[in-house]
Write an enzyme that holds these catalytic residues in place. Structure first.
Site, PDB file in Angstrom:
ATOM      1  N   ALA A  12      14.085 -12.061 -33.673  1.00 24.56           N
ATOM      2  CA  ALA A  12      14.520 -13.459 -33.626  1.00 24.56           C
ATOM      3  C   ALA A  12      16.002 -13.584 -33.276  1.00 24.56           C
ATOM      4  O   ALA A  12      16.415 -14.558 -32.638  1.00 24.56           O
ATOM      5  CB  ALA A  12      14.243 -14.142 -34.968  1.00 24.56           C
ATOM      6  N   ARG A  51      25.180  -7.192 -24.069  1.00 22.18           N
ATOM      7  CA  ARG A  51      23.976  -7.983 -23.763  1.00 22.18           C
ATOM      8  C   ARG A  51      24.333  -9.188 -22.910  1.00 22.18           C
ATOM      9  O   ARG A  51      23.607  -9.556 -21.980  1.00 22.18           O
ATOM     10  CB  ARG A  51      23.291  -8.393 -25.070  1.00 22.18           C
ATOM     11  CG  ARG A  51      21.892  -8.972 -24.856  1.00 22.18           C
ATOM     12  CD  ARG A  51      21.126  -9.108 -26.174  1.00 22.18           C
ATOM     13  NE  ARG A  51      20.786  -7.807 -26.722  1.00 22.18           N
ATOM     14  CZ  ARG A  51      21.329  -7.287 -27.817  1.00 22.18           C
ATOM     15  NH1 ARG A  51      22.246  -7.962 -28.487  1.00 22.18           N
ATOM     16  NH2 ARG A  51      20.958  -6.096 -28.241  1.00 22.18           N
ATOM     17  N   ASP A  64      16.849  -3.329 -23.502  1.00 15.87           N
ATOM     18  CA  ASP A  64      16.912  -2.170 -24.379  1.00 15.87           C
ATOM     19  C   ASP A  64      18.390  -1.905 -24.603  1.00 15.87           C
ATOM     20  O   ASP A  64      19.150  -1.750 -23.637  1.00 15.87           O
ATOM     21  CB  ASP A  64      16.220  -0.959 -23.772  1.00 15.87           C
ATOM     22  CG  ASP A  64      15.978   0.117 -24.814  1.00 15.87           C
ATOM     23  OD1 ASP A  64      15.369  -0.199 -25.847  1.00 15.87           O
ATOM     24  OD2 ASP A  64      16.406   1.271 -24.616  1.00 15.87           O
ATOM     25  N   SER A  65      18.778  -1.908 -25.850  1.00 18.94           N
ATOM     26  CA  SER A  65      20.196  -1.812 -26.181  1.00 18.94           C
ATOM     27  C   SER A  65      20.413  -0.769 -27.261  1.00 18.94           C
ATOM     28  O   SER A  65      19.505  -0.445 -28.028  1.00 18.94           O
ATOM     29  CB  SER A  65      20.726  -3.163 -26.678  1.00 18.94           C
ATOM     30  OG  SER A  65      20.507  -4.168 -25.726  1.00 18.94           O
ATOM     31  N   PHE A  95      24.214  -8.526 -35.749  1.00 20.73           N
ATOM     32  CA  PHE A  95      23.089  -7.756 -36.263  1.00 20.73           C
ATOM     33  C   PHE A  95      23.206  -6.337 -35.717  1.00 20.73           C
ATOM     34  O   PHE A  95      24.122  -6.015 -34.958  1.00 20.73           O
ATOM     35  CB  PHE A  95      21.748  -8.395 -35.884  1.00 20.73           C
ATOM     36  CG  PHE A  95      21.520  -8.541 -34.395  1.00 20.73           C
ATOM     37  CD1 PHE A  95      20.781  -7.611 -33.686  1.00 20.73           C
ATOM     38  CD2 PHE A  95      22.038  -9.630 -33.705  1.00 20.73           C
ATOM     39  CE1 PHE A  95      20.569  -7.751 -32.325  1.00 20.73           C
ATOM     40  CE2 PHE A  95      21.824  -9.785 -32.337  1.00 20.73           C
ATOM     41  CZ  PHE A  95      21.085  -8.837 -31.653  1.00 20.73           C
ATOM     42  N   THR A 114      10.387  -9.589 -26.899  1.00 23.58           N
ATOM     43  CA  THR A 114      10.939  -9.039 -28.135  1.00 23.58           C
ATOM     44  C   THR A 114      10.350  -9.792 -29.316  1.00 23.58           C
ATOM     45  O   THR A 114       9.935 -10.947 -29.191  1.00 23.58           O
ATOM     46  CB  THR A 114      12.476  -9.160 -28.169  1.00 23.58           C
ATOM     47  OG1 THR A 114      12.975  -8.564 -29.381  1.00 23.58           O
ATOM     48  CG2 THR A 114      12.921 -10.613 -28.134  1.00 23.58           C
ATOM     49  N   HIS A 115      10.294  -9.110 -30.457  1.00 24.13           N
ATOM     50  CA  HIS A 115       9.920  -9.764 -31.711  1.00 24.13           C
ATOM     51  C   HIS A 115      11.154  -9.980 -32.586  1.00 24.13           C
ATOM     52  O   HIS A 115      11.038 -10.363 -33.749  1.00 24.13           O
ATOM     53  CB  HIS A 115       8.890  -8.916 -32.467  1.00 24.13           C
ATOM     54  CG  HIS A 115       7.562  -8.824 -31.780  1.00 24.13           C
ATOM     55  ND1 HIS A 115       7.222  -7.782 -30.951  1.00 24.13           N
ATOM     56  CD2 HIS A 115       6.496  -9.664 -31.771  1.00 24.13           C
ATOM     57  CE1 HIS A 115       5.996  -7.955 -30.484  1.00 24.13           C
ATOM     58  NE2 HIS A 115       5.538  -9.095 -30.963  1.00 24.13           N
ATOM     59  N   LYS A 124      31.739 -13.201 -29.153  1.00 26.02           N
ATOM     60  CA  LYS A 124      30.798 -12.126 -28.858  1.00 26.02           C
ATOM     61  C   LYS A 124      30.036 -12.408 -27.559  1.00 26.02           C
ATOM     62  O   LYS A 124      29.870 -11.523 -26.714  1.00 26.02           O
ATOM     63  CB  LYS A 124      29.817 -11.935 -30.017  1.00 26.02           C
ATOM     64  CG  LYS A 124      28.870 -10.750 -29.805  1.00 26.02           C
ATOM     65  CD  LYS A 124      27.882 -10.609 -30.937  1.00 26.02           C
ATOM     66  CE  LYS A 124      26.908  -9.467 -30.644  1.00 26.02           C
ATOM     67  NZ  LYS A 124      25.828  -9.365 -31.647  1.00 26.02           N
ATOM     68  N   LYS A 166      17.684 -11.780 -31.153  1.00 30.49           N
ATOM     69  CA  LYS A 166      17.825 -11.670 -29.708  1.00 30.49           C
ATOM     70  C   LYS A 166      17.381 -12.953 -29.014  1.00 30.49           C
ATOM     71  O   LYS A 166      17.966 -13.360 -28.014  1.00 30.49           O
ATOM     72  CB  LYS A 166      17.022 -10.485 -29.180  1.00 30.49           C
ATOM     73  CG  LYS A 166      17.647  -9.140 -29.463  1.00 30.49           C
ATOM     74  CD  LYS A 166      16.894  -8.036 -28.737  1.00 30.49           C
ATOM     75  CE  LYS A 166      17.507  -6.684 -29.010  1.00 30.49           C
ATOM     76  NZ  LYS A 166      16.783  -5.598 -28.287  1.00 30.49           N
TER      77      LYS A 166
END
Length: 210
Positions: A11, A192, A68-69, A163, A8-9, A186, A13
């Site tokens: 940040a 996730r 993938d969310s 986010f 991923t790009h 969370k 995550k």
């Protein structure tokens, strides 16, 4: 240390997954991904998570994890679903939120579910061949886990944490939006968190396999 690339790009995550995986990363160095983004043309969360993990594993030669969310809203027939990150066409969280609330309008059924598919792809060792000999390439080892976090869509954003769609999503197991929860709250129940904790034993096993 075994290097594992996080495909991923985003940040946010990266930070979140380092917290979630915690002890599962003992003996593992989670590295960021600097390669190209693949075309996510799968029709499920699981398919797109595997597409991203496969691409990162192929580009780096390292084991790769990806997710993938998205949010699936009942009154919108499951939209935005796998298109959540690109819902408004700008990949901007604020634009996505505004479009979701506009499309939902004053609907009384505001049920929604956050969904996450977490994938691990471990490429074959260099020089490995398939079961029928050198002419056949060895296959990667792949795993995927799916998790859901049910709740409702609020009528307006609340909170400044998190986010994505967090400010307009209130989980069933909370009395505040996901953006108003503490990091610990969370991480304890999110989609996730559930998906990657289910995947964690297979990630941890990479260190013991060395």
């Amino acid at each position: 240390m075994v290097k594992v690339v996080l495909a991923t790009h985003n940040a946010h995550k990266v930070d979140e997954l380092r917290r979630i995986l915690g002890e599962a990363l003992e003996g593992i160095e989670l590295v960021t991904y600097e390669g190209p983004e693949p075309v996510e043309d799968g029709d499920t969360f699981e398919a797109n998570a595997l597409i991203k993990a496969r691409a990162a594993a192929a580009y780096t030669g390292l084991p790769a994890i990806a997710d993938d969310s998205g949010i699936a809203v009942a009154a919108l027939d499951g939209a935005p679903g796998i298109h959540s990150a690109r819902y408004a066409g700008t990949r901007d969280d604020g634009d996505n939120l505004r479009l979701l609330l506009e499309n939902l309008g004053d609907a009384t059924d505001r049920r929604a579910t956050f969904v996450c598919a977490a994938a691990l792809v471990v490429p074959p060792p260099v020089g490995a061949v398939g079961p029928d000999g050198p002419a056949e390439a060895a296959e990667s080892d792949e795993s995927v886990e799916l998790a859901e976090w049910p709740g409702v869509v609020l009528t307006a954003p609340a909170g400044s944490g998190g986010f994505g769609y967090d400010p307009v999503f209130r989980p069933d197991d909370a009395d505040r939006s996901a953006a108003e929860l503490t990091v610990a709250e969370k991480d304890a129940t999110s989609h996730r968190s559930q998906a990657f904790r289910a995947l964690a034993p297979r990630i941890a096993a990479l260190a013991s396999a060395e």
